[in-house]
Design an enzyme around this catalytic site. Sequence first.
Site, PDB file in Angstrom:
ATOM      1  N   ASP A 156      44.119  34.474  30.623  1.00 21.40           N
ATOM      2  CA  ASP A 156      45.155  35.620  30.976  1.00 21.40           C
ATOM      3  C   ASP A 156      44.937  36.887  29.763  1.00 21.40           C
ATOM      4  O   ASP A 156      45.102  37.967  30.139  1.00 21.40           O
ATOM      5  CB  ASP A 156      46.563  35.179  30.861  1.00 21.40           C
ATOM      6  CG  ASP A 156      47.436  36.021  31.069  1.00 21.40           C
ATOM      7  OD1 ASP A 156      48.041  36.346  32.135  1.00 21.40           O
ATOM      8  OD2 ASP A 156      48.425  36.479  29.871  1.00 21.40           O
TER       9      ASP A 156
ATOM     10  N   GLY B 163      59.850  25.888  32.152  1.00 19.18           N
ATOM     11  CA  GLY B 163      59.234  27.089  33.049  1.00 19.18           C
ATOM     12  C   GLY B 163      58.384  28.074  32.360  1.00 19.18           C
ATOM     13  O   GLY B 163      58.149  29.141  32.982  1.00 19.18           O
TER      14      GLY B 163
ATOM     15  N   GLY C 184      54.448  42.679  30.473  1.00 15.85           N
ATOM     16  CA  GLY C 184      55.612  42.539  31.207  1.00 15.85           C
ATOM     17  C   GLY C 184      56.462  43.973  30.877  1.00 15.85           C
ATOM     18  O   GLY C 184      56.017  45.122  31.241  1.00 15.85           O
TER      19      GLY C 184
ATOM     20  N   LYS D  94      44.032  40.911  29.922  1.00 17.24           N
ATOM     21  CA  LYS D  94      44.742  41.949  29.248  1.00 17.24           C
ATOM     22  C   LYS D  94      44.111  42.884  28.011  1.00 17.24           C
ATOM     23  O   LYS D  94      44.358  43.990  27.850  1.00 17.24           O
ATOM     24  CB  LYS D  94      46.311  41.296  28.583  1.00 17.24           C
ATOM     25  CG  LYS D  94      46.966  40.826  29.804  1.00 17.24           C
ATOM     26  CD  LYS D  94      48.156  39.983  29.157  1.00 17.24           C
ATOM     27  CE  LYS D  94      49.197  39.440  30.048  1.00 17.24           C
ATOM     28  NZ  LYS D  94      50.063  38.559  29.831  1.00 17.24           N
TER      29      LYS D  94
ATOM     30  N   VAL E   9      58.194  38.059  40.789  1.00 19.66           N
ATOM     31  CA  VAL E   9      58.237  39.606  40.710  1.00 19.66           C
ATOM     32  C   VAL E   9      58.821  40.269  41.623  1.00 19.66           C
ATOM     33  O   VAL E   9      59.374  41.154  41.452  1.00 19.66           O
ATOM     34  CB  VAL E   9      57.012  39.981  40.029  1.00 19.66           C
ATOM     35  CG1 VAL E   9      56.663  41.434  39.532  1.00 19.66           C
ATOM     36  CG2 VAL E   9      56.458  39.340  38.615  1.00 19.66           C
TER      37      VAL E   9
ATOM     38  N   VAL F  92      50.114  44.274  31.681  1.00 17.01           N
ATOM     39  CA  VAL F  92      49.790  44.102  30.227  1.00 17.01           C
ATOM     40  C   VAL F  92      50.567  42.951  29.825  1.00 17.01           C
ATOM     41  O   VAL F  92      50.419  42.041  28.996  1.00 17.01           O
ATOM     42  CB  VAL F  92      49.205  45.150  29.466  1.00 17.01           C
ATOM     43  CG1 VAL F  92      48.939  44.672  28.058  1.00 17.01           C
ATOM     44  CG2 VAL F  92      48.068  45.645  30.038  1.00 17.01           C
TER      45      VAL F  92
END
Length: 430
Positions: A203, A189, A136, A207, A17, A134
Amino acid sequence: MMRTRPLKVALLGCGVVGSEVARIMTTHADDLAARIGAPVELAGVAVRRPDKVREGIDPALITTDATALVKRGDLDIVVEVIGGIEPARTLITTAFEHGASVVSANKALLAQDGAALHAAAEEHGKDLYYEAAVAGAIPLIRPLRESLAGDKVNRVLGIVNGTTNFILDKMDSTGAGYQEALDEATALGYAEADPTADVEGFDAAAKAAILAGIAFHTRVRLDDVHREGMTEVTAADFASAREMGCTIKLLAICERAEDGASVTARVHPAMIPLSHPLASVRGAYNAVFVESDASGRLMFYGPGAGGSPTASAVLGDLVAVGRNRLGGTTGPGESAYAALPVSPMGEVVTRYHISLDVADKPGVLAQVATVFAEHGVSIDTVRQQGKDGEASLVVVTHRASDAALGGTVEALRKLDTVRGVASIMRVEGE
């Protein structure tokens, strides 16, 4: 009028990122300057491995001393994309103390310590923005915090983790087992070498805590979110879902109680009807439904992870914070005035799909039905298949509390005629 003195930006982290943020800042420098009203200058980049080649970034900007970078005193904005709790928490609060606003993509930290970070930002008169934390590139936080500020949000329901959605979609569309689908996600990936944070729901839970706090103007921490992973979902579960006209998704669900006096936040696999828009979300995409009094149902859809989508959200926040900086103001901070209690999972009311392995003999169905009745759980449909003394019994309930369902399942396991509880799954989105 364009201000000639640039806004100085420090970047904490230069991975997937961070490197994309730096690239866009360079290649779109003129556009960013025009949108903000001042040039943007990358003033420093804190990394762990200084010897790694980072294309397009002046090596003179690279440092391993993140603390010294955020203490410089001449920074306008610090972009934090290193993740984790520490040292990110200390670096963010230090940035506030030394005059910089912060843009972060750190969902874990914000879910755990969002209130303290907001308090530190307010104390020093700085911004804390985190749209990228949250979903992208999907705009969610700003619509909830600003566009729907005059509305009453009742429910936020969505797919907020691309890895798990890819795996479940692959299991549904090809009949693959969980491990086979996970292996493919890893090879492409979409899944990390250690996928625990994704597949066990950590994850998505972080969020959910962030979304619930903003939607309901209430402090919701990660510990308040009920979490279940999707590693136990099987091909048999998908077969049962298809027979009901459903599919299975890992959902984050934040909702206000019917009386409006409390809220709940949860993450778990659930069956949803094929007619629901979330059922058609494929691959690694994310989608979130927001239900409110005045605007009704809104759906936000798009890529929820990856370098470019996440960087897009970071840069959007950077533009907003830069404008605030030039105007001598700050954007919306924490809104927790409602201070609603977060109810335990046991008080959540929904429908359930229960699959039982039972003895194939007369009276079993009557015994099972009696247990459901004794615990106040009403049965909607029952499907039974038997062969060679063994049988499977699939029960779909009407709406019941999670506590009542839990008591029912505990009692069912004690029946001599019940060999095992093969699967329990909630049914949502109806």
